[in-house]
Design an enzyme around this catalytic site. Sequence first.
Site, mmCIF file in Angstrom:
data_model
loop_
_atom_site.group_PDB
_atom_site.id
_atom_site.type_symbol
_atom_site.label_atom_id
_atom_site.label_comp_id
_atom_site.label_asym_id
_atom_site.label_seq_id
_atom_site.Cartn_x
_atom_site.Cartn_y
_atom_site.Cartn_z
ATOM 1 C CG LEU A 15 -27.551 -5.394 -12.163
ATOM 2 C CD1 LEU A 15 -28.672 -6.184 -12.838
ATOM 3 C CD2 LEU A 15 -27.943 -3.918 -12.016
ATOM 4 C CB SER A 44 -25.426 -7.334 -14.409
ATOM 5 O OG SER A 44 -25.295 -8.045 -13.204
ATOM 6 N N GLY A 50 -35.481 -9.111 -19.332
ATOM 7 C CA GLY A 50 -36.232 -8.294 -18.412
ATOM 8 C C GLY A 50 -36.137 -8.690 -16.963
ATOM 9 C CG HIS A 262 -31.856 -19.608 -22.056
ATOM 10 N ND1 HIS A 262 -32.484 -19.604 -23.282
ATOM 11 C CD2 HIS A 262 -32.351 -18.546 -21.380
ATOM 12 C CE1 HIS A 262 -33.321 -18.567 -23.330
ATOM 13 N NE2 HIS A 262 -33.260 -17.916 -22.187
ATOM 14 N NE ARG A 278 -38.060 -19.750 -26.023
ATOM 15 C CZ ARG A 278 -37.922 -20.083 -24.757
ATOM 16 N NH1 ARG A 278 -38.809 -20.874 -24.177
ATOM 17 N NH2 ARG A 278 -36.892 -19.660 -24.053
ATOM 18 C CD GLU A 399 -25.718 -16.433 -12.325
ATOM 19 O OE1 GLU A 399 -25.853 -15.347 -12.908
ATOM 20 O OE2 GLU A 399 -25.469 -17.501 -12.915
ATOM 21 C CB SER A 415 -31.541 -13.881 -12.534
ATOM 22 O OG SER A 415 -30.234 -13.698 -12.086
HETATM 23 C C1 LIG Z 1 -26.918 -13.895 -21.716
HETATM 24 C C2 LIG Z 1 -27.676 -13.779 -20.450
HETATM 25 C C3 LIG Z 1 -28.902 -13.141 -20.416
HETATM 26 C C4 LIG Z 1 -29.600 -13.009 -19.238
HETATM 27 N N1 LIG Z 1 -30.816 -12.399 -19.250
HETATM 28 C C5 LIG Z 1 -31.504 -12.282 -18.093
HETATM 29 C C6 LIG Z 1 -32.776 -11.652 -18.077
HETATM 30 O O1 LIG Z 1 -33.285 -11.211 -19.103
HETATM 31 N N2 LIG Z 1 -33.409 -11.535 -16.907
HETATM 32 C C7 LIG Z 1 -32.874 -12.012 -15.735
HETATM 33 O O2 LIG Z 1 -33.495 -11.867 -14.708
HETATM 34 N N3 LIG Z 1 -31.665 -12.597 -15.720
HETATM 35 C C8 LIG Z 1 -30.979 -12.755 -16.871
HETATM 36 N N4 LIG Z 1 -29.750 -13.365 -16.855
HETATM 37 C C9 LIG Z 1 -29.127 -13.696 -15.572
HETATM 38 C C10 LIG Z 1 -28.561 -12.443 -14.928
HETATM 39 O O3 LIG Z 1 -28.056 -11.588 -15.915
HETATM 40 C C11 LIG Z 1 -27.449 -12.734 -13.944
HETATM 41 O O4 LIG Z 1 -27.815 -13.763 -13.120
HETATM 42 C C12 LIG Z 1 -27.156 -11.532 -13.075
HETATM 43 O O5 LIG Z 1 -26.948 -10.394 -13.860
HETATM 44 C C13 LIG Z 1 -25.974 -11.764 -12.169
HETATM 45 O O6 LIG Z 1 -25.640 -10.559 -11.524
HETATM 46 P P1 LIG Z 1 -24.592 -10.512 -10.355
HETATM 47 O O7 LIG Z 1 -24.516 -9.110 -9.894
HETATM 48 O O8 LIG Z 1 -24.912 -11.548 -9.357
HETATM 49 O O9 LIG Z 1 -23.223 -10.960 -11.009
HETATM 50 P P2 LIG Z 1 -22.433 -10.389 -12.296
HETATM 51 O O10 LIG Z 1 -23.172 -9.385 -13.040
HETATM 52 O O11 LIG Z 1 -21.949 -11.595 -13.011
HETATM 53 O O12 LIG Z 1 -21.209 -9.650 -11.650
HETATM 54 C C14 LIG Z 1 -20.129 -10.319 -11.072
HETATM 55 C C15 LIG Z 1 -19.092 -9.297 -10.683
HETATM 56 O O13 LIG Z 1 -18.105 -9.912 -9.894
HETATM 57 C C16 LIG Z 1 -16.822 -9.543 -10.344
HETATM 58 N N5 LIG Z 1 -15.927 -10.631 -9.956
HETATM 59 C C17 LIG Z 1 -16.032 -11.941 -10.249
HETATM 60 N N6 LIG Z 1 -15.057 -12.629 -9.643
HETATM 61 C C18 LIG Z 1 -14.315 -11.752 -8.949
HETATM 62 C C19 LIG Z 1 -13.170 -11.857 -8.112
HETATM 63 N N7 LIG Z 1 -12.607 -13.029 -7.852
HETATM 64 N N8 LIG Z 1 -12.664 -10.719 -7.561
HETATM 65 C C20 LIG Z 1 -13.236 -9.514 -7.809
HETATM 66 N N9 LIG Z 1 -14.331 -9.368 -8.581
HETATM 67 C C21 LIG Z 1 -14.868 -10.477 -9.137
HETATM 68 C C22 LIG Z 1 -16.979 -9.310 -11.801
HETATM 69 O O14 LIG Z 1 -15.991 -8.430 -12.272
HETATM 70 C C23 LIG Z 1 -18.361 -8.662 -11.846
HETATM 71 O O15 LIG Z 1 -18.248 -7.278 -11.594
HETATM 72 C C24 LIG Z 1 -29.057 -13.521 -18.048
HETATM 73 C C25 LIG Z 1 -27.834 -14.168 -18.072
HETATM 74 C C26 LIG Z 1 -27.180 -14.369 -19.273
HETATM 75 C C27 LIG Z 1 -25.976 -15.226 -19.289
#
Ligand SMILES: Cc1cc2nc3c(=O)[nH]c(=O)nc-3n(C[C@H](O)[C@H](O)[C@H](O)COP(=O)(O)OP(=O)(O)OC[C@H]3O[C@@H](n4cnc5c(N)ncnc54)[C@H](O)[C@@H]3O)c2cc1C
Lengths: 680, 255
Positions: A15, A44, A50, A262, A278, A399, A415
């Site tokens: 995201l 993501s 949510g 968690h 919950r 993140e 997040s």
């Molecule tokens: C099971 C679970 C449920 C969750 N539920 C919620 C929720 O309900 N509400 C909430 O707010 N948050 C929630 N979170 C947290 C949230 O989902 C994440 O913090 C957030 O989606 C992270 O998004 P991001 O775009 O930062 O990274 P990510 O979605 O992790 O994307 C990382 C990207 O980087 C790429 N990448 C990684 N390393 C490299 C590299 N070296 N070279 C090239 N590409 C790379 C990957 O391919 C990926 O596309 C949850 C987390 C988990 C584990």
Amino acid sequence: MKIIYTDVLVIGGGLAGLRTATGVKARGYDVVVLSLVPPKRSHSAAAQGGMQASLANSAMGEGDNEDVHFEDTIKGSDWGADQQVARMFVDTAPKAIRELAAWGVPWTRIQRGNHQAIINTESVTINEQNQAHGLINSRDFGGTKKWRTCYTADGTGHSMLYAMDNKAQEQKIDIQERMEAIALIHDESSNGKQRCYGAVVRNLMTGELSAYIAKATTIATGGYGRIFSVSTNAIICEGIGQAIALETGIATLGNMEAIQFHPTAIVPVGILTTEGCRGDGGVLRDVDGYRFMPDYEPEKKDLASRDVVSRRMQEHIRKGKGVASRYGDHLWLDITLLGREHIEKNLREVNDICKNFLGIDPAEEWIPVRPTQHYSMGGIRTKYTGESATLKGLYACGEAACWDLHGFNRLGGNSVSETVVSGMLVAEYIADYCATIESSIDINSDVIEWFIRAEENKLDCLLNYEQHHQDKSPPPEDAYKLREAMETIMMDKVGIFRNGKDLQQAVDELQILLQRSKNISVRRSKSKAANPALENAYRTQKMIKIALTAAYGALLRTESRGAHSREDFPQRNDKEWLKRTIIQWPDANKTLPEVSYEALNIMKMELPPGFRGYGTDSTVVHLDSEKRQQAIKDIQDEYHTAGNDRFSLQNKLMPYKALLPPKYRGKNERLNERFDDDQG
Amino acid sequence: MTKDNISRSARQLIFNILRFDPHLKGDRPRMERFEIEESSGMTLFIALNDIRRNHDASLKFDFVCRAGICGSCAMVINGKPGLACHTLTASLDTEITLAPLPVFELIGDLSVYTGNWMRGLNERLETWIHEQEEHDFTRIEEPMEPDLADEIYELDRCIECGCCIAGCGTVQMREEFIGAVGLNKIARYQLDPRDKRSDEDYYDLIGDEDGVFGCMTLLGCEDVCPKNLPLQSKIAYLRRKMLKIGLKSPKKICF
Ligand SMILES: Cc1cc2nc3c(=O)[nH]c(=O)nc-3n(C[C@H](O)[C@H](O)[C@H](O)COP(=O)(O)OP(=O)(O)OC[C@H]3O[C@@H](n4cnc5c(N)ncnc54)[C@H](O)[C@@H]3O)c2cc1C
Ligand code: SF4
Ligand code: SF4
Ligand code: FES
């Protein structure tokens, strides 16, 4: 040597990365997005519960606004967050969710009239007003005063990520999947500053290395949960983004010890069941079927902040109240009281997970759960603009970053909200930077070539250990074994409850692993192209460094704050520790990074440190807290008597609007804060 | 309270895995056999990692979420397409045959390039909200009927895993056929009032034999969809809708 030039390189297609890319593209800049996997499979997609945004549409969200969201976020962070960043965030979140609504996310909507809900195990009737009909609904989440978490059933992250990736496709953004950034390219620029110029990238299908050169490079690679053996994170959340920043020796990481557990991941595999369980009325039970959370936290009960619930669960297990199993003790999550219909509609993923991985029916049976590593509050330290303070041209968001919205504990739902908001804002700052002369690319092609050769050489060492070590000493190491050892150290010694002795051991042992990791030899699989063993080898080398930053940061922080909980230092100590851990690794030959601290200035805070409202207050108070409290009270009194609105009062306490990109400075409309029509 | 559903003594599992690395000169497709001991709660995710760690470090496969959410791990399991990560070995016989999904470009062994294929599909069908109007995101959002939002989400749940494509007879004969995944996407956007495309626009996209009229309603797709999407009823609905439009402007009908 293949070199690709672009304005903006975005590493990560989750995201955060995708929203950054669409933002800079809309400003007219070229952008390339790299991802390990097709973007729609980024982690993501796994977010279930949510996204927080103070829309205040629903009856239980009534009275919500930026101020309440801000207060929840700061308290949740145990005062570790950057308050200006938090203000920017809460102000932009409603805009972000409304933008996503226009881009196609099928947010669950409000149905007018009476509804039954389960609150504190009682069935309660909630009446939704007519004018809210069809607006975005919200549910309850831990640590929030209002029902603020907007959702699409329990597939929130999936629907957000799909809408975002589709938008990126509409904008014809160049997305390259199965590409991994393995090093950042950096050099001193013509004005003498250290500058990031892009990355060395490995094609995971062919093994080819190429250089991506850009004015601005953004790391949006997500968290580093996989340094633990059990985690709710996807298996690609390995912290490689943080590691390549660290390996520059120049960029810094912040608060790496701040790691969230968690409360409700299933046992043993660690797959998450959302906090929505919950939030919607489910409760935790012990071996006797007893609901224990109200005994510990009479007010917030099962919906206290995540760090608090996780600790209470662990405490309860230690009292012998856990359910014994061959995988160790666990507790129960009971959602049977929500009824089958609710579970099959609003908690569908949970339903699927229980059926597929546990073979149980959650409408009839309790779910075995245990606190499990879940979220990385720490990450690449940036300014509010997302730019590294020490390496020009390097940005980070989502993140992967620590700009620092979450401090020492992130609220559920904040997040995914942060990923989108930070993407929106950072894209604007990047675009502004790209418009300056300073951003023009002045790197020498020799330097680019040097970086590629260096990476080639490292890979060759891994594949052809014997050629590089003729005398066969030191002995070759197996990456799988080192990695398992690292994961176990993190699990056993850097977990929910920490203490000096274990942490010291962890740091010592990780340093030895780091040394040994220099002698990894890839066995049984020698291909330079797609080769899982090779990937595991170089990632393990990087992950051990990340594990060390977390363990070392935790060892040095002799207090308890948010998710960082020291048994030997149980108090939050504002007097000595109201500061951010900053880590840099300037000397690659050393086995430990350098640590410094960045103090948080209480006198500038809108919400000075206070009691968070859990257990008893044992904080070691900072002298400034009271001073600032008084100053704020004076300002408030003066403002209230003068009859000013909440916005001007806020502005007096801690101005932040000017930091936002101009296009995102507008107020947010709500049912109880309607715009006059001429204003819209 | 839970059923300890895997309490029998450990079984020996035999895996027959179709191996082939197209990037390796001279490599040829072959079946390879691995034997491992089953552990309790073992999924194919756990089993394959065990094989990679202890038997063959070069074995290629894709997992990301390992929780049945992301769609990465689709493969042909004992002849039927499915998600490997949420398949418990306890639900299978001791002899397990694994092959990569057909149709998609092979990366190596069990890893296929579905991402590329799906991207092409999305481009072709323009799977995004088509709208000209500028929004002011400081204003309250447009309301939407709650039931409609739920219905859209129901179809939005597709995870682009490719199982339906692997299970579809038409795809074998018509390379350009968009499959259930494509038809489901059109059904999703057609339902969504935020997308301003007309039924005629959709007709132009799918009103031929590579689209809705290519489907032979053999229903291989619905059987294998891990998200249990209502593919059958949606395809039938689209077909009726598109037929009507086709009849209105017969020159468009192409069968
Ligand atoms: C099971 C679970 C449920 C969750 N539920 C919620 C929720 O309900 N509400 C909430 O707010 N948050 C929630 N979170 C947290 C949230 O989902 C994440 O913090 C957030 O989606 C992270 O998004 P991001 O775009 O930062 O990274 P990510 O979605 O992790 O994307 C990382 C990207 O980087 C790429 N990448 C990684 N390393 C490299 C590299 N070296 N070279 C090239 N590409 C790379 C990957 O391919 C990926 O596309 C949850 C987390 C988990 C584990
Ligand atoms: S019903 Fe249509 S789309 Fe589904 S498998 Fe059969 S031919 Fe393919
Ligand atoms: S329709 Fe079902 S089987 Fe087809 S890609 Fe989507 S989720 Fe997979
Ligand atoms: S790994 Fe994500 S669905 Fe199987």
